[in-house]
Motif scaffolding. Structure first.
Motif, mmCIF file in Angstrom:
data_model
loop_
_atom_site.group_PDB
_atom_site.id
_atom_site.type_symbol
_atom_site.label_atom_id
_atom_site.label_comp_id
_atom_site.label_asym_id
_atom_site.label_seq_id
_atom_site.Cartn_x
_atom_site.Cartn_y
_atom_site.Cartn_z
ATOM 1 N N ASP A 228 0.868 -1.179 0.000
ATOM 2 C CA ASP A 228 0.000 0.000 0.000
ATOM 3 C C ASP A 228 0.903 1.227 0.000
ATOM 4 O O ASP A 228 1.737 1.394 0.901
ATOM 5 C CB ASP A 228 -0.897 -0.029 1.245
ATOM 6 C CG ASP A 228 -1.876 1.142 1.328
ATOM 7 O OD1 ASP A 228 -1.744 2.103 0.545
ATOM 8 O OD2 ASP A 228 -2.761 1.105 2.201
ATOM 9 N N VAL A 229 0.741 2.100 -0.989
ATOM 10 C CA VAL A 229 1.616 3.274 -1.095
ATOM 11 C C VAL A 229 1.307 4.336 -0.046
ATOM 12 O O VAL A 229 2.062 5.295 0.115
ATOM 13 C CB VAL A 229 1.552 3.899 -2.504
ATOM 14 C CG1 VAL A 229 2.016 2.898 -3.546
ATOM 15 C CG2 VAL A 229 0.143 4.427 -2.826
ATOM 16 N N LEU A 241 -0.833 12.562 -6.094
ATOM 17 C CA LEU A 241 -1.121 12.450 -7.517
ATOM 18 C C LEU A 241 -0.010 11.693 -8.243
ATOM 19 O O LEU A 241 -0.282 10.868 -9.125
ATOM 20 C CB LEU A 241 -1.307 13.840 -8.124
ATOM 21 C CG LEU A 241 -2.557 14.595 -7.682
ATOM 22 C CD1 LEU A 241 -2.570 15.994 -8.272
ATOM 23 C CD2 LEU A 241 -3.825 13.844 -8.065
ATOM 24 N N THR A 242 1.230 11.952 -7.876
ATOM 25 C CA THR A 242 2.346 11.254 -8.510
ATOM 26 C C THR A 242 2.275 9.755 -8.239
ATOM 27 O O THR A 242 2.495 8.930 -9.135
ATOM 28 C CB THR A 242 3.685 11.817 -8.004
ATOM 29 O OG1 THR A 242 3.761 13.207 -8.350
ATOM 30 C CG2 THR A 242 4.861 11.086 -8.625
ATOM 31 N N LEU A 243 1.955 9.378 -7.008
ATOM 32 C CA LEU A 243 1.834 7.965 -6.669
ATOM 33 C C LEU A 243 0.677 7.308 -7.410
ATOM 34 O O LEU A 243 0.794 6.170 -7.883
ATOM 35 C CB LEU A 243 1.662 7.802 -5.157
ATOM 36 C CG LEU A 243 2.925 8.057 -4.330
ATOM 37 C CD1 LEU A 243 2.576 8.205 -2.861
ATOM 38 C CD2 LEU A 243 3.945 6.932 -4.527
ATOM 39 N N LEU A 244 -0.436 8.003 -7.517
ATOM 40 C CA LEU A 244 -1.572 7.439 -8.239
ATOM 41 C C LEU A 244 -1.256 7.267 -9.719
ATOM 42 O O LEU A 244 -1.586 6.240 -10.329
ATOM 43 C CB LEU A 244 -2.807 8.327 -8.059
ATOM 44 C CG LEU A 244 -3.457 8.265 -6.674
ATOM 45 C CD1 LEU A 244 -4.469 9.383 -6.504
ATOM 46 C CD2 LEU A 244 -4.123 6.914 -6.452
ATOM 47 N N VAL A 284 -14.961 7.501 -5.935
ATOM 48 C CA VAL A 284 -15.235 6.491 -6.961
ATOM 49 C C VAL A 284 -14.338 6.715 -8.174
ATOM 50 O O VAL A 284 -13.821 5.755 -8.770
ATOM 51 C CB VAL A 284 -16.724 6.506 -7.351
ATOM 52 C CG1 VAL A 284 -16.967 5.617 -8.569
ATOM 53 C CG2 VAL A 284 -17.588 6.035 -6.182
ATOM 54 N N ALA A 285 -14.121 7.981 -8.549
ATOM 55 C CA ALA A 285 -13.243 8.281 -9.681
ATOM 56 C C ALA A 285 -11.829 7.757 -9.422
ATOM 57 O O ALA A 285 -11.199 7.160 -10.302
ATOM 58 C CB ALA A 285 -13.213 9.786 -9.944
ATOM 59 N N VAL A 286 -11.321 7.956 -8.208
ATOM 60 C CA VAL A 286 -9.984 7.470 -7.874
ATOM 61 C C VAL A 286 -9.965 5.942 -7.853
ATOM 62 O O VAL A 286 -8.989 5.313 -8.298
ATOM 63 C CB VAL A 286 -9.512 8.042 -6.533
ATOM 64 C CG1 VAL A 286 -8.165 7.458 -6.127
ATOM 65 C CG2 VAL A 286 -9.409 9.565 -6.601
ATOM 66 N N ALA A 287 -11.027 5.321 -7.355
ATOM 67 C CA ALA A 287 -11.094 3.855 -7.343
ATOM 68 C C ALA A 287 -11.036 3.295 -8.761
ATOM 69 O O ALA A 287 -10.349 2.297 -9.017
ATOM 70 C CB ALA A 287 -12.364 3.398 -6.633
ATOM 71 N N LEU A 288 -11.738 3.928 -9.697
ATOM 72 C CA LEU A 288 -11.709 3.466 -11.079
ATOM 73 C C LEU A 288 -10.325 3.659 -11.696
ATOM 74 O O LEU A 288 -9.857 2.833 -12.479
ATOM 75 C CB LEU A 288 -12.768 4.197 -11.906
ATOM 76 C CG LEU A 288 -14.220 3.849 -11.576
ATOM 77 C CD1 LEU A 288 -15.165 4.724 -12.380
ATOM 78 C CD2 LEU A 288 -14.506 2.370 -11.825
ATOM 79 N N TRP A 289 -9.658 4.756 -11.342
ATOM 80 C CA TRP A 289 -8.290 4.964 -11.817
ATOM 81 C C TRP A 289 -7.386 3.842 -11.303
ATOM 82 O O TRP A 289 -6.595 3.273 -12.061
ATOM 83 C CB TRP A 289 -7.771 6.320 -11.363
ATOM 84 C CG TRP A 289 -6.311 6.496 -11.655
ATOM 85 C CD1 TRP A 289 -5.246 6.214 -10.839
ATOM 86 C CD2 TRP A 289 -5.736 6.941 -12.896
ATOM 87 N NE1 TRP A 289 -4.058 6.466 -11.473
ATOM 88 C CE2 TRP A 289 -4.325 6.908 -12.739
ATOM 89 C CE3 TRP A 289 -6.281 7.362 -14.104
ATOM 90 C CZ2 TRP A 289 -3.450 7.291 -13.752
ATOM 91 C CZ3 TRP A 289 -5.405 7.744 -15.122
ATOM 92 C CH2 TRP A 289 -4.019 7.705 -14.938
ATOM 93 N N ALA A 290 -7.505 3.531 -10.012
ATOM 94 C CA ALA A 290 -6.669 2.478 -9.434
ATOM 95 C C ALA A 290 -6.971 1.130 -10.077
ATOM 96 O O ALA A 290 -6.064 0.324 -10.319
ATOM 97 C CB ALA A 290 -6.876 2.414 -7.927
ATOM 98 N N ALA A 291 -8.242 0.870 -10.357
ATOM 99 C CA ALA A 291 -8.602 -0.375 -11.032
ATOM 100 C C ALA A 291 -7.917 -0.462 -12.392
ATOM 101 O O ALA A 291 -7.409 -1.519 -12.781
ATOM 102 C CB ALA A 291 -10.114 -0.466 -11.192
#
Length: 322
Positions: A228-229, A241-244, A284-291
């Motif tokens: 986990d970052v 943002l850089t980590l994502l 939810v937007a971040v979750a979809l990015w991570a997916a």
């Protein structure tokens, strides 16, 4: 700093010849053409028997704390916590994460005995209610983890990556439980006091690699490790943002990736939403990015909304012959 192989994740269709699944995903691929040893980046990364390995898992947060940043104090006791767990499971949660100590910026440490009183009875009651969904105990402390595992927990989620309590590695190893090792710069009391990095991606990667080596040296099997970052734990907005944006780089660690960004401050900063509980769309937007980066576990407050969004994302990114 380490420069790991950085797979570029893709979800566009059709997939070209040479495309391989990223970490076992049925939805995210990468072009392995010309890569000498792609198997480590393509193989599935199981968490526990019975849990899917080809899609992101949704971990529902059940905080039994009075002071968590988003939902502290919203659960009055064990019955309310069990009811929330039941609702999350009904909404599609794959894992439940039970936490009895807030680790928000500035939070005070909770004594182990108090944390046990908050968490172990909830876990036991969830099991007594017939809920078989895997449970994660969110703790830095060996005694809390031991009580939780005895009560029916399956996974340890340690924000300190085994740096807070030296006995936690032994407890985890003896239980044979998976453990999530998270990066944090400093403690909850100090972590947001002007965090600095020369290279946040490289430094977080190297830290997690070292902590994974430490865990293995303490008897924890490599296949039991999760990374986990640590979004928001000693990071500025730009660090987050850089980590994502570079999240797929962490697949090179060889462990499943857990992403916990739900309702966090950076989402409010970018969207102009001050109230944490109102940051559901951004979360939810971040979750979809991570997916789309191939993350295996999404730790969220809002299970139903995340599960629904992922269902559509999965339908749109699954290659079929039709």
């Amino acid at each position: 700093m380490t420069s790991p192989l950085h797979p570029v994740p893709r979800t566009d269709l059709p997939r070209p010849p040479g495309a391989l699944p990223l970490a076992g995903s049925a939805h995210v691929w990468w072009d392995a053409t010309g890569v000498a040893r792609p198997a480590a980046l393509s193989a599935p990364r199981p968490i526990l028997p019975g849990l899917p390995v080809d899609r992101p898992l949704v971990m529902g947060i059940v905080n039994v704390t009075p002071d968590s940043f988003s939902d502290g104090g919203t659960l009055g006791g064990v019955p309310e916590a069990v009811a929330r767990a039941q609702a999350m499971v009904a909404a599609g949660a794959d894992i439940l994460d039970i936490g009895g100590e807030s680790t928000r910026p500035g939070a005070a440490e909770v004594p182990s005995d108090a944390e046990i009183v908050r968490t172990a009875p909830v876990i036991a009651a969830i099991r007594a209610a017939g809920i078989a969904t895997p449970i994660s105990i969110d703790t830095r402390k060996a005694g809390v983890a031991q009580a939780a595992l005895t009560a029916g927990a399956n996974i340890v989620n340690d924000v300190s990556a085994l740096s807070w309590d030296p006995d936690l590695a032994r407890v985890t190893a003896e239980a044979g439980a998976p453990i999530c090792l998270m990066h944090a710069q400093g403690t909850p009391q100090t972590m947001q006091q002007a965090p600095r990095y020369q290279d946040v991606l490289g430094e977080v990667y190297d830290y997690l690699a070292r902590r994974m080596d430490h865990a293995v040296a303490q008897g924890i099997a490599p296949e039991r490790l999760i990374s986990d970052v640590g979004i928001g734990f000693g990071k500025t907005l730009q660090h987050n943002l850089t980590l994502l944006k570079g999240l797929s780089r962490f697949h090179a660690l060889g462990a499943p990736i857990l992403l916990g960004a739900s309702r966090k401050r950076f989402i409010g900063t970018l969207s102009g939403v001050d109230v944490a509980a109102q940051r559901v769309p951004g979360s939810v937007a971040v979750a979809l990015w991570a997916a789309a980066q191939g993350a295996q576990i999404l730790r969220v407050h809002d299970v139903a909304e995340t599960v629904q969004a992922l269902a559509l994302w999965r339908a749109l990114t699954l290659e079929t012959n039709e």
